[in-house]
Structure formats: C-alpha cells, structure tokens
Design a protein around this motif. Structure first.
Motif, PDB file in Angstrom:
ATOM      1  N   GLU A 204       0.811  -1.225   0.000  1.00  0.00           N
ATOM      2  CA  GLU A 204       0.000   0.000   0.000  1.00  0.00           C
ATOM      3  C   GLU A 204       0.839   1.267   0.000  1.00  0.00           C
ATOM      4  O   GLU A 204       0.317   2.370   0.159  1.00  0.00           O
ATOM      5  CB  GLU A 204      -0.950  -0.013   1.209  1.00  0.00           C
ATOM      6  N   LEU A 205       2.143   1.124  -0.197  1.00  0.00           N
ATOM      7  CA  LEU A 205       3.033   2.292  -0.212  1.00  0.00           C
ATOM      8  C   LEU A 205       2.613   3.300  -1.281  1.00  0.00           C
ATOM      9  O   LEU A 205       2.476   4.497  -1.000  1.00  0.00           O
ATOM     10  CB  LEU A 205       4.477   1.841  -0.460  1.00  0.00           C
ATOM     11  N   GLY A 206       2.414   2.829  -2.511  1.00  0.00           N
ATOM     12  CA  GLY A 206       2.064   3.738  -3.610  1.00  0.00           C
ATOM     13  C   GLY A 206       0.738   4.424  -3.395  1.00  0.00           C
ATOM     14  O   GLY A 206       0.589   5.619  -3.707  1.00  0.00           O
ATOM     15  N   VAL A 207      -0.238   3.702  -2.842  1.00  0.00           N
ATOM     16  CA  VAL A 207      -1.565   4.277  -2.598  1.00  0.00           C
ATOM     17  C   VAL A 207      -1.488   5.385  -1.549  1.00  0.00           C
ATOM     18  O   VAL A 207      -2.058   6.473  -1.722  1.00  0.00           O
ATOM     19  CB  VAL A 207      -2.551   3.176  -2.141  1.00  0.00           C
ATOM     20  N   VAL A 208      -0.779   5.115  -0.460  1.00  0.00           N
ATOM     21  CA  VAL A 208      -0.650   6.122   0.603  1.00  0.00           C
ATOM     22  C   VAL A 208       0.149   7.324   0.105  1.00  0.00           C
ATOM     23  O   VAL A 208      -0.194   8.476   0.389  1.00  0.00           O
ATOM     24  CB  VAL A 208       0.016   5.513   1.859  1.00  0.00           C
ATOM     25  N   GLN A 209       1.208   7.073  -0.655  1.00  0.00           N
ATOM     26  CA  GLN A 209       2.013   8.168  -1.187  1.00  0.00           C
ATOM     27  C   GLN A 209       1.173   9.074  -2.085  1.00  0.00           C
ATOM     28  O   GLN A 209       1.228  10.300  -1.970  1.00  0.00           O
ATOM     29  CB  GLN A 209       3.211   7.624  -1.968  1.00  0.00           C
ATOM     30  N   ALA A 210       0.381   8.479  -2.985  1.00  0.00           N
ATOM     31  CA  ALA A 210      -0.470   9.262  -3.880  1.00  0.00           C
ATOM     32  C   ALA A 210      -1.491  10.078  -3.085  1.00  0.00           C
ATOM     33  O   ALA A 210      -1.741  11.249  -3.388  1.00  0.00           O
ATOM     34  CB  ALA A 210      -1.170   8.345  -4.869  1.00  0.00           C
ATOM     35  N   ALA A 211      -2.060   9.467  -2.037  1.00  0.00           N
ATOM     36  CA  ALA A 211      -3.056  10.162  -1.220  1.00  0.00           C
ATOM     37  C   ALA A 211      -2.433  11.336  -0.471  1.00  0.00           C
ATOM     38  O   ALA A 211      -3.035  12.419  -0.376  1.00  0.00           O
ATOM     39  CB  ALA A 211      -3.688   9.184  -0.232  1.00  0.00           C
ATOM     40  N   LEU A 212      -1.230  11.126   0.050  1.00  0.00           N
ATOM     41  CA  LEU A 212      -0.538  12.211   0.753  1.00  0.00           C
ATOM     42  C   LEU A 212      -0.204  13.355  -0.205  1.00  0.00           C
ATOM     43  O   LEU A 212      -0.361  14.542   0.141  1.00  0.00           O
ATOM     44  CB  LEU A 212       0.739  11.673   1.409  1.00  0.00           C
ATOM     45  N   GLN A 213       0.260  13.018  -1.388  1.00  0.00           N
ATOM     46  CA  GLN A 213       0.601  14.039  -2.372  1.00  0.00           C
ATOM     47  C   GLN A 213      -0.632  14.831  -2.796  1.00  0.00           C
ATOM     48  O   GLN A 213      -0.576  16.050  -2.929  1.00  0.00           O
ATOM     49  CB  GLN A 213       1.274  13.398  -3.591  1.00  0.00           C
ATOM     50  N   GLU A 214      -1.746  14.138  -2.981  1.00  0.00           N
ATOM     51  CA  GLU A 214      -2.990  14.811  -3.348  1.00  0.00           C
ATOM     52  C   GLU A 214      -3.485  15.725  -2.230  1.00  0.00           C
ATOM     53  O   GLU A 214      -4.161  16.721  -2.484  1.00  0.00           O
ATOM     54  CB  GLU A 214      -4.065  13.780  -3.704  1.00  0.00           C
ATOM     55  N   ALA A 215      -3.134  15.376  -0.990  1.00  0.00           N
ATOM     56  CA  ALA A 215      -3.525  16.195   0.165  1.00  0.00           C
ATOM     57  C   ALA A 215      -2.552  17.353   0.408  1.00  0.00           C
ATOM     58  O   ALA A 215      -2.719  18.107   1.369  1.00  0.00           O
ATOM     59  CB  ALA A 215      -3.613  15.328   1.420  1.00  0.00           C
ATOM     60  N   GLY A 216      -1.538  17.465  -0.443  1.00  0.00           N
ATOM     61  CA  GLY A 216      -0.615  18.591  -0.339  1.00  0.00           C
ATOM     62  C   GLY A 216       0.659  18.320   0.429  1.00  0.00           C
ATOM     63  O   GLY A 216       1.422  19.250   0.723  1.00  0.00           O
ATOM     64  N   HIS A 217       0.926  17.060   0.752  1.00  0.00           N
ATOM     65  CA  HIS A 217       2.147  16.709   1.486  1.00  0.00           C
ATOM     66  C   HIS A 217       3.244  16.261   0.506  1.00  0.00           C
ATOM     67  O   HIS A 217       3.068  15.275  -0.207  1.00  0.00           O
ATOM     68  CB  HIS A 217       1.874  15.577   2.488  1.00  0.00           C
ATOM     69  N   GLU A 218       4.336  16.990   0.480  1.00  0.00           N
ATOM     70  CA  GLU A 218       5.478  16.570  -0.325  1.00  0.00           C
ATOM     71  C   GLU A 218       6.129  15.373   0.359  1.00  0.00           C
ATOM     72  O   GLU A 218       6.460  15.434   1.542  1.00  0.00           O
ATOM     73  CB  GLU A 218       6.500  17.703  -0.468  1.00  0.00           C
ATOM     74  N   CYS A 219       6.282  14.288  -0.382  1.00  0.00           N
ATOM     75  CA  CYS A 219       6.826  13.093   0.249  1.00  0.00           C
ATOM     76  C   CYS A 219       7.579  12.223  -0.752  1.00  0.00           C
ATOM     77  O   CYS A 219       7.371  12.306  -1.955  1.00  0.00           O
ATOM     78  CB  CYS A 219       5.727  12.271   0.920  1.00  0.00           C
ATOM     79  N   SER A 220       8.456  11.414  -0.210  1.00  0.00           N
ATOM     80  CA  SER A 220       9.240  10.466  -0.997  1.00  0.00           C
ATOM     81  C   SER A 220       9.131   9.117  -0.318  1.00  0.00           C
ATOM     82  O   SER A 220       9.189   9.028   0.911  1.00  0.00           O
ATOM     83  CB  SER A 220      10.702  10.918  -1.053  1.00  0.00           C
TER      84      SER A 220
END
Length: 262
Positions: A204-220
């Motif tokens: 679920e790494l990719g799903v959570v990353q996409a959700a965080l990015q859509e919420a405005g959180h810059e993440c790697s």
C-alpha cells in the motif's frame, strides 16, 4: 611563569577540539552530499523504470507522475529526470532490476544490501568484493531476511497527525496498518527538512504516497526491511559494520544497506 605554558597548552587543546569539530562537520557534510547523490540517482532509475513500463506522458502514466512529484519534492535536478526519460525511450537500453544481497556483519549483525542495477554481473562482483574486504560474509538467500519485515516508508516535509493519516488511508482504500515515526537522520540519512515518517504495508506504499501528495504533502517513499529484533554489538564491531555499510553505499548500483544493529 607557569601561566605561559598552561595558556599555550590550553590553546593547543582548543585547536585540537576545533580541528576534530571541523573534521566531524566535514565528514557529516560529505555523508549528506553522498546521501543526496544516492537519492537523485535512485529517483533517476525510478523515472527510467516508470517510463519503460508506461510511457513518458505523466498524464496517463500515474507511476511516472508520482515519481516526478517525488523528484520535485527532493529538488532532484531536471536534467537527471530528462536524461532518464530519454534513456528509457531508447528501445536498446537495458532494464534496471532490483536485487537483494544478504550478508553477516561483525557481532552477528545482519545486513540487507539493496541494489538497482542494469548489470547484474557487475553489481554482484562489486558487492562481493566490498563485503569480503570489509571482513563480512555473504549469506545464503533467506538466512538474514527472515529477521526482517518488509514495510513501506514515506518521508514527509510537513507534519501530519495519526487521526488525519488514518482517515486519509481509509479514504484511499487501504486496509493495512499505517503509523508515524520520527525522522532518522543517522540511520537512514533523513535530511533536516523531513518533519515526520509514515510507515505502511508494502503493498500500500504507492496508494498512501499518492493520497498524501494529493492532500498537499510533499513526500518520498521506498520499500524497506524493518528488523523484527535488534542485535547488541560492541563498539569495535559497530564501527566495523558502519564502515562496511559506508563502503557498500558508495557503489553506484547500491541503493542502500539496512541492518539490525541496536
């Protein structure tokens, strides 16, 4: 008359301390620079893989769009991204493959050596050479890995609390656990600007990353091996293990080295 030599001795002692501080700072800066270079190289390879699998248009290639967002949050130079997109579009270029090597360090410590390479033979030879020269020993497949759990790890430049993270993950369709940890600048070379770390299930790494990015959180994000238990070892063994890890991580093909030292 005794004051002169004492002052001189104090001055020399001060010079020694300043010299050590300078050398420590220089070493820390060098490690930070190496960590950034490794991350830029890793992102470049992820761009290559994403383009190979889904094309060079991020509007239809979600994997590429996610990597480009990640590259932007890490300030990876545009020429690194463009060069790898162009390279991936060339049909004759070799694909990158993920490889995992296991080794025994000093004091019973387990090492997981993660590799992303376009040349398996070169990567294997280089890793074996460094492991041998460092006094460590290559382990049979699975003999070290069983001590670790596979997890997803995301580093964020902004804070998020557990309730908001859980809500975001549920809305994204995640069913596994998500949690928040503090940054780890020493063990995982997290930069100073990282505010928090999110741990996910590996699938679920990719799903959570996409959700965080859509919420405005810059993440790697990346997949990691998390030790189920840690090993206490002496100072001499610990120093030797970290020296081996540093030498391995200087290899271009090595993404990172994980361990179970306490």
């Amino acid at each position: 008359f005794a004051r002169g030599p004492l002052l001189g001795s104090a001055a020399r002692s001060g010079e020694v301390r300043m010299g050590r501080k300078f050398e420590n700072n220089k070493l820390k800066m060098a490690k930070t620079a190496l960590a950034y270079a490794k991350k830029a190289s890793y992102i470049g390879k992820k761009v290559f893989i994403a383009v190979k699998e889904g094309g060079d248009d991020p509007s239809v290639n979600r994997q590429l769009a996610s990597v480009l967002s990640e590259a932007n949050s890490l300030n990876v130079p545009k020429d690194v991204v463009d060069r790898n997109i162009k390279k991936a579009m060339d049909p004759v270029t070799a694909d990158y493959k993920e490889l995992t090597y296991e080794a025994y360090g000093m004091g019973g410590v387990g090492l997981i050596i993660n590799v992303l390479s376009d040349n398996n033979n070169r990567a294997t030879a280089d890793v074996n050479m460094i492991v041998s020269k460092s006094g460590c020993k290559i382990a049979a497949s699975g003999s070290v890995l069983f001590n670790f759990n596979r997890k997803g790890r995301l580093v964020l430049k902004s804070e998020i609390d557990e309730d908001d993270l859980l809500e975001l993950a549920i809305e994204a369709g995640c069913e596994g656990d998500v949690s928040i940890e503090p940054p780890d600048p020493d063990g995982r070379n997290d930069p100073e600007e990282i505010a928090c770390v999110v741990i996910t299930e590996p699938t679920e790494l990719g799903v959570v990353q996409a959700a965080l990015q859509e919420a405005g959180h810059e993440c790697s994000g990346q997949l990691i091996y998390s030790p189920m238990a840690t090993v206490e070892c002496g100072e001499e063994d610990e120093t030797a293990n970290f020296a081996a890890i540093d030498r391995l991580e200087e290899l271009d093909d090595v993404t990172n080295v994980e361990h179970n030292m306490a």
